[in-house]
Design a protein around this motif. Structure first.
Motif, PDB file in Angstrom:
ATOM      1  N   ARG A  27       0.833  -1.193   0.000  1.00 29.50           N
ATOM      2  CA  ARG A  27       0.000   0.000   0.000  1.00 29.50           C
ATOM      3  C   ARG A  27       0.872   1.249   0.000  1.00 29.50           C
ATOM      4  O   ARG A  27       0.566   2.240  -0.671  1.00 29.50           O
ATOM      5  N   LYS A  31       1.149   4.283  -2.713  1.00 33.91           N
ATOM      6  CA  LYS A  31       1.097   5.698  -2.344  1.00 33.91           C
ATOM      7  C   LYS A  31       2.304   6.460  -2.875  1.00 33.91           C
ATOM      8  O   LYS A  31       2.172   7.593  -3.359  1.00 33.91           O
ATOM      9  N   LEU A  43       6.929  10.772   0.852  1.00 30.35           N
ATOM     10  CA  LEU A  43       5.803  10.542   1.736  1.00 30.35           C
ATOM     11  C   LEU A  43       6.130  11.021   3.145  1.00 30.35           C
ATOM     12  O   LEU A  43       7.273  10.943   3.596  1.00 30.35           O
ATOM     13  N   GLN A  47       1.360   9.883   6.360  1.00 30.21           N
ATOM     14  CA  GLN A  47       0.826   9.220   5.166  1.00 30.21           C
ATOM     15  C   GLN A  47       1.205   7.745   5.122  1.00 30.21           C
ATOM     16  O   GLN A  47       0.445   6.922   4.614  1.00 30.21           O
ATOM     17  N   PHE A  56      -6.311  10.161  -0.725  1.00 30.48           N
ATOM     18  CA  PHE A  56      -4.875  10.372  -0.565  1.00 30.48           C
ATOM     19  C   PHE A  56      -4.330  10.942  -1.864  1.00 30.48           C
ATOM     20  O   PHE A  56      -4.362  10.266  -2.900  1.00 30.48           O
ATOM     21  N   ARG A  80      -8.210   1.043  -3.650  1.00 24.34           N
ATOM     22  CA  ARG A  80      -7.969   2.457  -3.928  1.00 24.34           C
ATOM     23  C   ARG A  80      -7.688   2.636  -5.416  1.00 24.34           C
ATOM     24  O   ARG A  80      -7.214   1.709  -6.085  1.00 24.34           O
TER      25      ARG A  80
END
Length: 434
Positions: A27, A31, A43, A47, A56, A80
């Motif tokens: 994940r 991101k 990041l 986050q 996000f 997502r």
């Protein structure tokens, strides 16, 4: 490792559909890729720790997460999606490498409007720690079922990159490991590490058997444990940016795209020296090495290459080299005066083949000519050794290798894609009559 900018990543993944499958570590992979597609930054700690949030960096939570219930059970779901004009990235949270839910994910990908161009996948820690004593043997069977279904469902043009599980810390405090798992005591750290190593061997063998790509993250991050989080499982923002660069370089190599060539000593906004708490396990400060410390290497004409993760306390890197200074010109001695007919004579000596060697013994030189081993009639004067100057050339764009005439719409249809020749079966040559 090639450091890429957000504009170059946008060109590399132009009109590409990327799917990331895995646990909380992947994940963070999703991101960081979504963030790098939009801006040149890392990041944040918040986050990295957030899960199941509604949005996000302009993405959208499709299923699970805060839309349902946040928990650490094996039936946790989170889907997502980030979609822009020419980029589509989707993430599916997995707690098992192959199950009924994974089968539904494959059916969803197959029935979708667009075909995935890249699938980045890993599932290991949940598989070997949350499904009983026989979790390792069932994991191996599920791997065979997974890659068999992937070979049937995915189009030949889809690039599947299987990532091995990353190294674990010496102390594991991750929330996905409960105190008791199906009536058993909590698995020890040594046992979990052993299972992860065996699982990586199984997954590598099954993936290569089906001609899928394997990126060995366990090998690349084996000496970078200073970038681990405090729970011993998750990694900080610097490690994930390094991981993203490796994945993008792997995609570029598979697609035949030439990435920019930058100076290895170029100033990098990712400060690797100050990243992560604690020193590297195999590195000791110079004050603690004793009298038999290794002497520094002798200076060479070229700078030493930068390590993967430099230990803290190293000197700051020198500024980038803009141009190499030229050496002072050497004065060429004047040529000795020779009459013109001594070199460019037209007598009978040059009209015959007396200068050709017909045997192993060389023929005696003719009077008046110095016959050297390099077949010159007189020793050449010393030539100045001018090295070619180094120029700071602009880096080539990442669009090289892509078709200039794009298809209609941001993505190509599912059944209208070319087949990847790397995974074709062996060809059979028909016998022809002679």
């Amino acid at each position: 490792m090639v450091r890429l900018l957000a504009s170059e990543v946008q060109q590399l993944l132009h009109n590409k559909y990327v799917v990331v499958l895995g646990d909380s570590v992947h994940r963070a992979v999703y991101k960081d890729l979504v963030l790098l597609l939009q801006k040149d930054c890392l990041l944040s700690y918040k986050q990295l720790r957030m899960k199941g949030e509604l949005t996000f960096e302009k993405d959208q939570l499709m299923k699970g997460g805060e839309l349902d219930t946040l928990h650490n059970r094996t039936d946790y779901r989170e889907v997502r999606e980030f979609c822009s004009d020419h980029h589509l990235v989707r993430f599916y949270f997995l707690t098992r490498v192959y199950s009924e839910y994974m089968e539904s994910v494959l059916e969803e990908l197959q029935s979708g409007t667009h075909a995935p161009d890249v699938i980045i996948m890993n599932s290991c820690l949940w598989d070997v720690s949350r499904y009983g004593r026989n979790s390792l043997s069932s994991y191996r069977q599920n791997l065979e079922s997974l890659f068999g279904r992937m070979d049937q469902v995915l189009p030949k043009s889809c690039l599947l990159v299987w990532n091995t599980a990353m190294p674990l810390g010496d102390k594991i405090k991750a929330a996905f490991l409960p105190q008791k798992c199906k009536g058993q005591a909590r698995i020890s750290v040594a046992t979990l590490k052993k299972r992860v190593r065996q699982a990586n061997l199984y997954s590598h063998a099954e993936a290569t058997k089906r001609c899928f790509d394997v990126l060995d993250l366990n090998f690349h991050f084996r000496q970078a444990k200073k970038h681990l989080q405090g729970d011993g499982v998750h990694w900080n923002e610097h490690a994930h940016r390094k991981l993203t660069y490796m994945l993008l370089a792997h995609m570029a190599d598979a697609w035949g795209v030439e990435l920019p060539h930058r100076d290895p000593w170029e100033i990098d906004p990712v400060d690797w020296e100050s990243a992560g708490p604690g020193p590297v396990e195999e590195w000791q400060p110079q004050a603690n090495r004793g009298p038999q410390a290794f002497a520094p290497p002798p200076p060479g004409p070229f700078p030493r290459p930068r390590p993967l993760f430099p230990p803290p306390g190293m000197p700051v890197r020198p500024p980038p080299l803009l141009a190499c200074p030229l050496p002072p010109p050497q004065v060429t001695p004047p040529l000795p005066p020779y009459p013109q007919d001594s070199y460019f004579s037209s007598d009978h000596i040059f009209q015959t083949d007396e200068f050709y060697i017909h045997s192993e013994d060389p023929s005696p030189p003719h009077p008046g000519y110095a016959f050297e081993g390099d077949f010159s009639f007189h020793p050449q004067p010393p030539m100045p050794n001018y090295r070619p100057p180094c120029y700071q050339r602009p880096a080539p764009g990442a669009h090289r290798g892509f078709q200039r005439r794009l298809a209609q719409g941001p993505y190509m249809p599912w059944r209208g894609r070319p087949r990847r020749p790397q995974r074709h079966g062996p060809g059979y040559v028909d016998s022809r009559p002679q």
